[in-house]
Design an enzyme around this catalytic site. Structure first.
Site, PDB file in Angstrom:
ATOM      1  N   CYS A 289       0.838  -1.201   0.000  1.00  0.00           N
ATOM      2  CA  CYS A 289       0.000   0.000   0.000  1.00  0.00           C
ATOM      3  C   CYS A 289       0.881   1.262   0.000  1.00  0.00           C
ATOM      4  O   CYS A 289       1.548   1.535  -0.990  1.00  0.00           O
ATOM      5  CB  CYS A 289      -0.986  -0.043   1.153  1.00  0.00           C
ATOM      6  SG  CYS A 289      -2.419   1.024   0.879  1.00  0.00           S
TER       7      CYS A 289
ATOM      8  N   HIS B 178      -3.649  -5.348   0.248  1.00  0.00           N
ATOM      9  CA  HIS B 178      -3.265  -5.979   1.517  1.00  0.00           C
ATOM     10  C   HIS B 178      -3.603  -7.473   1.526  1.00  0.00           C
ATOM     11  O   HIS B 178      -4.742  -7.854   1.773  1.00  0.00           O
ATOM     12  CB  HIS B 178      -4.009  -5.312   2.680  1.00  0.00           C
ATOM     13  CG  HIS B 178      -3.696  -3.871   2.873  1.00  0.00           C
ATOM     14  ND1 HIS B 178      -2.648  -3.436   3.658  1.00  0.00           N
ATOM     15  CD2 HIS B 178      -4.296  -2.762   2.395  1.00  0.00           C
ATOM     16  CE1 HIS B 178      -2.615  -2.108   3.651  1.00  0.00           C
ATOM     17  NE2 HIS B 178      -3.609  -1.683   2.894  1.00  0.00           N
TER      18      HIS B 178
ATOM     19  N   GLU C 258      -1.946  -9.268   3.697  1.00  0.00           N
ATOM     20  CA  GLU C 258      -1.515  -9.625   5.053  1.00  0.00           C
ATOM     21  C   GLU C 258      -2.607  -9.445   6.099  1.00  0.00           C
ATOM     22  O   GLU C 258      -2.447  -9.872   7.247  1.00  0.00           O
ATOM     23  CB  GLU C 258      -0.296  -8.771   5.438  1.00  0.00           C
ATOM     24  CG  GLU C 258      -0.598  -7.378   5.976  1.00  0.00           C
ATOM     25  CD  GLU C 258      -1.025  -6.358   4.933  1.00  0.00           C
ATOM     26  OE1 GLU C 258      -1.265  -5.204   5.301  1.00  0.00           O
ATOM     27  OE2 GLU C 258      -1.123  -6.725   3.736  1.00  0.00           O
TER      28      GLU C 258
END
Length: 228
Positions: free
Chosen positions: A87, A175, A177
């Site tokens: 990001c 994202h 994660e």
């Protein structure tokens, strides 16, 4: 491996990467800019992970450490360190490599698909990933591709979702994660961004356990291959 990570705000951390990063064989250090902006010596790490944050790469007056962070990212890339950005981290890498970062036409928030480019279908790093993936987004800015970079992923609302540069740089606009707890935390702190928009989903759709498990697994696969 010696791993260093840059964390910009307390509510955007390593999330699922925590387990991967903190394996016993790794030595882990961090710069948490909201506490202390001291930078590491480039020679002291093998892998640099640059996390997300709500600020812009252009907010150097509000966050003076951004200038030094970009310089260190550039040095790490030049010296062949493995550098991965997520990001804001991807945007910082893009700018460090000379590309422009600017507001995207649309803000993307929620689970939205990204698709491989023809180049991504040919590289080993992405060989275990499907051609189209639902991933979690939370961004309003985008970047041009740096000169010499390989364009890897796109979405309907944002052309440049990921790129690689050489064999040591990977930039992801989205994202993979995020865990449920991480999504809950970013939603709490960035609630004001959940406005009406064609690519902004409702908060109740964020907590999709199947998507979270799947994207976390993809994140682990990418980390393993990228750092081999």
């Amino acid at each position: 491996m010696n791993i260093h990570y840059f964390q910009h705000v307390p509510f955007e951390g390593l999330a699922c990467m925590e387990d991967w990063v903190r394996r016993p064989s790794n030595k882990v250090t961090a710069t948490r800019f909201y506490e202390d902006g001291r930078m590491p010596f480039v020679e002291l790490f093998d892998v640099l992970i640059v996390l997300g944050g709500p600020m812009s790469v252009h907010d150097e007056k509000a966050y003076p450490w951004l200038e030094q962070e970009k310089i260190l990212i550039q040095k790490a890339i030049e010296r062949g360190k493995k550098v991965i950005g997520i990001c804001l981290g991807a945007q910082l890498i893009a700018e460090a490599l000379g590309a422009s970062v600017y507001k995207n036409t649309f803000r993307e928030i929620g689970w939205l698909p990204v698709s491989k480019t023809p180049a991504a279908k040919k590289i080993e790093l992405f060989s275990d990933l499907p051609d189209t993936m639902d991933v979690f987004h939370w961004h309003g800015e985008t970047f041009d591709l740096p000169k010499g970079a390989t364009h890897l992923l796109s979405s309907e609302a944002c052309v440049n979702q990921a790129f690689s540069y050489g064999d040591n740089v990977l930039a992801l606009q989205f994202h993979m994660e995020m865990t449920s707890e991480a999504i809950k935390t970013i939603t709490e702190f960035c609630q004001d961004e959940l406005v009406e928009g064609p690519y902004i989903h409702k908060e109740e759709t964020f907590y999709n356990d199947d998507n979270i498990v799947r994207t976390n697994q993809w994140m682990y696969q990418l980390l393993n291959k990228f750092t081999q």
